[in-house]
Design a protein around this motif. Structure first.
Motif, PDB file in Angstrom:
ATOM      1  N   ARG A 286      -2.084   7.533  -0.894  1.00 49.27           N
ATOM      2  CA  ARG A 286      -3.640   7.625  -0.464  1.00 49.27           C
ATOM      3  C   ARG A 286      -3.734   8.876   0.022  1.00 49.27           C
ATOM      4  NH1 ARG A 286      -7.010   2.732   1.120  1.00 49.27           N
ATOM      5  NH2 ARG A 286      -6.387   1.258  -0.289  1.00 49.27           N
ATOM      6  N   GLY A 287      -2.654   9.842   0.659  1.00 49.86           N
ATOM      7  CA  GLY A 287      -2.917  10.986   1.312  1.00 49.86           C
ATOM      8  C   GLY A 287      -2.921  10.666   2.835  1.00 49.86           C
ATOM      9  N   MET A 288      -3.068  11.610   3.497  1.00 44.70           N
ATOM     10  CA  MET A 288      -3.039  11.407   4.978  1.00 44.70           C
ATOM     11  C   MET A 288      -4.556  11.056   5.511  1.00 44.70           C
ATOM     12  SD  MET A 288      -0.857  14.219   6.830  1.00 44.70           S
ATOM     13  CE  MET A 288       1.001  14.660   6.143  1.00 44.70           C
ATOM     14  N   PHE A 289      -4.845  10.145   6.310  1.00 39.83           N
ATOM     15  CA  PHE A 289      -6.070   9.874   6.807  1.00 39.83           C
ATOM     16  C   PHE A 289      -6.313  10.715   7.845  1.00 39.83           C
ATOM     17  CE2 PHE A 289      -5.226   4.827   6.164  1.00 39.83           C
ATOM     18  CZ  PHE A 289      -5.279   5.080   4.685  1.00 39.83           C
ATOM     19  N   THR A 290      -7.638  10.756   8.230  1.00 46.75           N
ATOM     20  CA  THR A 290      -8.113  11.843   9.244  1.00 46.75           C
ATOM     21  C   THR A 290      -7.586  11.734  10.430  1.00 46.75           C
ATOM     22  OG1 THR A 290     -10.270  11.997   8.382  1.00 46.75           O
ATOM     23  CG2 THR A 290     -10.072  12.801  10.389  1.00 46.75           C
ATOM     24  N   ASP A 291      -7.254  10.293  11.025  1.00 46.72           N
ATOM     25  CA  ASP A 291      -6.380  10.455  12.176  1.00 46.72           C
ATOM     26  C   ASP A 291      -4.895  10.819  12.234  1.00 46.72           C
ATOM     27  OD1 ASP A 291      -6.465   8.020  10.830  1.00 46.72           O
ATOM     28  OD2 ASP A 291      -6.358   6.779  12.538  1.00 46.72           O
ATOM     29  N   THR A 292      -4.436  10.350  11.013  1.00 45.36           N
ATOM     30  CA  THR A 292      -2.988  10.776  10.686  1.00 45.36           C
ATOM     31  C   THR A 292      -2.783  12.156  10.862  1.00 45.36           C
ATOM     32  OG1 THR A 292      -2.850   8.832   9.145  1.00 45.36           O
ATOM     33  CG2 THR A 292      -1.157  10.446   8.903  1.00 45.36           C
ATOM     34  N   LYS A 293      -3.568  12.936  10.298  1.00 47.28           N
ATOM     35  CA  LYS A 293      -3.522  14.606  10.361  1.00 47.28           C
ATOM     36  C   LYS A 293      -3.701  14.919  11.756  1.00 47.28           C
ATOM     37  CE  LYS A 293      -5.694  15.306   5.753  1.00 47.28           C
ATOM     38  NZ  LYS A 293      -6.888  15.955   5.102  1.00 47.28           N
ATOM     39  N   SER A 294      -4.277  14.254  12.480  1.00 40.95           N
ATOM     40  CA  SER A 294      -4.335  14.699  14.110  1.00 40.95           C
ATOM     41  C   SER A 294      -2.995  14.203  14.759  1.00 40.95           C
ATOM     42  CB  SER A 294      -5.594  13.745  14.693  1.00 40.95           C
ATOM     43  OG  SER A 294      -6.823  14.508  14.208  1.00 40.95           O
ATOM     44  N   TYR A 295      -2.769  12.842  14.298  1.00 33.65           N
ATOM     45  CA  TYR A 295      -1.271  12.459  14.745  1.00 33.65           C
ATOM     46  C   TYR A 295      -0.281  13.442  14.651  1.00 33.65           C
ATOM     47  CZ  TYR A 295       2.629   9.442  15.386  1.00 33.65           C
ATOM     48  OH  TYR A 295       3.767   8.707  15.748  1.00 33.65           O
ATOM     49  N   VAL A 296       0.032  13.872  13.309  1.00 31.37           N
ATOM     50  CA  VAL A 296       0.965  14.952  12.949  1.00 31.37           C
ATOM     51  C   VAL A 296       0.731  16.258  13.812  1.00 31.37           C
ATOM     52  CG1 VAL A 296       1.914  16.338  11.169  1.00 31.37           C
ATOM     53  CG2 VAL A 296       1.151  14.157  10.616  1.00 31.37           C
ATOM     54  N   ALA A 297      -0.121  16.560  13.862  1.00 34.46           N
ATOM     55  CA  ALA A 297      -0.527  18.130  14.780  1.00 34.46           C
ATOM     56  C   ALA A 297      -0.207  17.736  16.166  1.00 34.46           C
ATOM     57  CB  ALA A 297      -2.160  18.410  14.676  1.00 34.46           C
ATOM     58  N   ASN A 298      -0.606  16.419  16.763  1.00 34.45           N
ATOM     59  CA  ASN A 298      -0.083  16.196  17.975  1.00 34.45           C
ATOM     60  C   ASN A 298       1.576  16.109  18.265  1.00 34.45           C
ATOM     61  OD1 ASN A 298      -2.640  16.278  18.694  1.00 34.45           O
ATOM     62  ND2 ASN A 298      -2.664  14.183  19.814  1.00 34.45           N
ATOM     63  N   ILE A 299       2.116  15.342  17.268  1.00 33.17           N
ATOM     64  CA  ILE A 299       3.639  15.267  17.366  1.00 33.17           C
ATOM     65  C   ILE A 299       4.275  16.431  17.527  1.00 33.17           C
ATOM     66  CG2 ILE A 299       5.424  14.453  16.150  1.00 33.17           C
ATOM     67  CD1 ILE A 299       3.992  12.250  17.455  1.00 33.17           C
ATOM     68  N   LYS A 300       3.708  17.610  16.451  1.00 37.71           N
ATOM     69  CA  LYS A 300       4.534  18.781  16.486  1.00 37.71           C
ATOM     70  C   LYS A 300       4.273  19.768  17.652  1.00 37.71           C
ATOM     71  CE  LYS A 300       3.974  20.780  12.049  1.00 37.71           C
ATOM     72  NZ  LYS A 300       3.519  21.216  10.914  1.00 37.71           N
ATOM     73  N   ALA A 301       2.857  19.505  18.174  1.00 37.00           N
ATOM     74  CA  ALA A 301       2.768  20.358  19.448  1.00 37.00           C
ATOM     75  C   ALA A 301       3.422  19.549  20.460  1.00 37.00           C
ATOM     76  CB  ALA A 301       1.144  20.283  19.646  1.00 37.00           C
ATOM     77  N   LEU A 302       3.409  18.255  20.455  1.00 35.76           N
ATOM     78  CA  LEU A 302       4.431  17.768  21.779  1.00 35.76           C
ATOM     79  C   LEU A 302       6.176  18.228  21.686  1.00 35.76           C
ATOM     80  CD1 LEU A 302       3.071  14.152  21.956  1.00 35.76           C
ATOM     81  CD2 LEU A 302       3.131  15.933  23.623  1.00 35.76           C
ATOM     82  N   ARG A 303       6.387  18.370  20.187  1.00 31.67           N
ATOM     83  CA  ARG A 303       7.924  18.459  20.065  1.00 31.67           C
ATOM     84  C   ARG A 303       8.300  19.984  20.508  1.00 31.67           C
ATOM     85  NH1 ARG A 303      10.396  18.721  14.144  1.00 31.67           N
ATOM     86  NH2 ARG A 303       8.831  20.510  14.020  1.00 31.67           N
ATOM     87  N   GLY A 304       7.165  20.985  20.430  1.00 28.82           N
ATOM     88  CA  GLY A 304       7.463  22.253  20.805  1.00 28.82           C
ATOM     89  C   GLY A 304       7.605  22.343  22.515  1.00 28.82           C
ATOM     90  N   ARG A 305       7.199  21.120  23.173  1.00 29.02           N
ATOM     91  CA  ARG A 305       7.257  21.189  24.590  1.00 29.02           C
ATOM     92  C   ARG A 305       8.424  20.401  25.093  1.00 29.02           C
ATOM     93  NH1 ARG A 305       1.303  20.897  24.121  1.00 29.02           N
ATOM     94  NH2 ARG A 305       1.526  18.538  24.727  1.00 29.02           N
TER      95      ARG A 305
END
Length: 378
Positions: free
Chosen positions: A358-377
């Motif tokens: 189905r592809g990434m849902f809208t909130d899934t895209k936000s989740y991925v972005a948040n995870i990558k931002a958190l990993r950088g910290r």
């Protein structure tokens, strides 16, 4: 974590229309002013004023759709024969219900009935970002009357002791809770959040003392990600929550060390495992969702069974070490199976099969972005 989230009845692309204008011009009757309300989004306003999110963004020089501030004034298309300030027309309808139709969104429904997304979400026990589906019945009243005598006074005290907070870049619920003296769980509950994911520009209600001390509701919440779960799952989640409340759990520093050591042992990037756990539970073994996602890595029972088969022994999700092991080995399997790291992260949240088909849902895209931002910290 939603590793086995039941599929939505209608793909999210149908539920959140990106283009609703039927005119060659985005504003055939000119533009007029509109005051942004809580819960408004470009998508919802575009649906209300029969234009497109892109046209609204261009007209108002909006580069980040999340920064649509309540109380600010923007330009929206006028309506035929209208000279007054445009805006969603308030209705005289009081408490009622709405049956969701294909193409409906919470924002469009709120605009149609002269209410707000948070009010509808509160009335139905769902998150403002929940998916809705055709045939679903939504209550339209956001206010619950007092149950007996002093209920109104208690409600007033709760409101007077609460506050609002606007999320800034780099904020996490843990940091906000430490800074404001609230607990992560109380903020999550007060805002109907799905896990601990927040984003810049989001307005959070910070519950006061009265809200935190209020007695638990008689009925257990049974909705997660727009899905209503059977009593059996809700009751199992409540039982697990009760068991963990009476157990000793590791501190945040101990949890961090446990995640790092387990990730290294299984060949997983420790920073990625730390970021996912921070997003999912705030490194809190006592966190249990209504869908019975348990502990530090927010693993549901079927995910625990999968992880047990991967590790070759039965894992106890109520045990911190086993919980972390379950999440880490699932993450390892996802990173090996997914065509990209983003897909693997999305698979931890949405389920890899769902992401692939189905592809990434809208909130899934936000989740991925948040995870990558958190990993950088980390």
């Amino acid at each position: 974590m939603v590793i086995a989230l039941p599929p939505a009845t209608v793909p999210p692309a149908v539920l959140v229309p990106t283009t609703v204008s039927t005119h060659s011009s985005p504003a055939p009757h000119g533009w007029t002013s509109y005051t942004v309300k809580d819960g408004d989004t470009l998508i919802g306003l575009a649906a209300t004023f029969r234009t497109t999110p892109r046209a609204l963004a261009a007209k108002n020089h909006i580069s980040d759709a999340r920064r649509l501030w309540a109380g600010s004034t923007i330009q929206v298309p006028g309506r035929a024969g209208s000279t007054a300030k445009a805006g969603p027309r308030a209705t005289s309808r009081s408490a009622g219900s709405h049956t969701v139709r294909a193409g409906d969104t919470l924002y469009g429904i709120a605009a149609r009935y002269g209410t707000t997304v948070p009010a509808i979400a509160k009335a139905n026990g769902i998150s403002p970002r929940s998916f809705i589906y055709p045939g679903q019945q939504l209550r339209l009243s956001g206010a619950a009357g007092p149950s007996q005598g002093t209920g109104a006074k208690a409600s007033s005290r709760a409101k007077s002791s609460s506050a609002a907070y606007t999320v800034k870049n780099g904020d996490t619920l843990l940091a906000i809770s430490a800074r404001t003296g609230r607990t992560v769980s109380s903020i999550v509950k007060a805002n109907g959040l799905r896990g601990t994911m927040i984003y810049p520009g989001q307005r959070l209600t910070l519950p006061g003392t009265a809200a935190r001390k209020s007695a638990p509701q008689a009925a257990l919440p049974n909705t997660f990600a727009g899905r209503t779960y059977p009593d059996r799952i809700v009751q199992n989640a409540a039982r697990n929550r009760e068991i963990l409340a009476g157990r000793s759990v590791p501190t945040r520093s101990e949890t961090k060390a446990l995640i790092k050591a387990t990730a290294r042992r299984h060949g997983v990037d420790p920073r990625l495992a730390l970021a996912i756990s921070m997003q999912e539970s705030g490194w809190n073994q006592r966190q249990v969702s209504v869908a019975n996602a348990v502990g530090i890595m927010q693993v549901i029972p079927s995910g625990g069974e999968w992880a047990s088969s991967l590790i070759g022994r039965k894992l106890d999700l109520l045990d911190p070490e086993d919980n972390v092991t379950a999440g880490v080995v699932m993450l390892r399997a996802l990173t090996r199976a997914a065509p990209s790291e983003d897909m693997a992260i999305a698979g931890y949240y949405q389920g890899l099969h769902s992401v692939t088909t189905r592809g990434m849902f809208t909130d899934t895209k936000s989740y991925v972005a948040n995870i990558k931002a958190l990993r950088g910290r980390m």
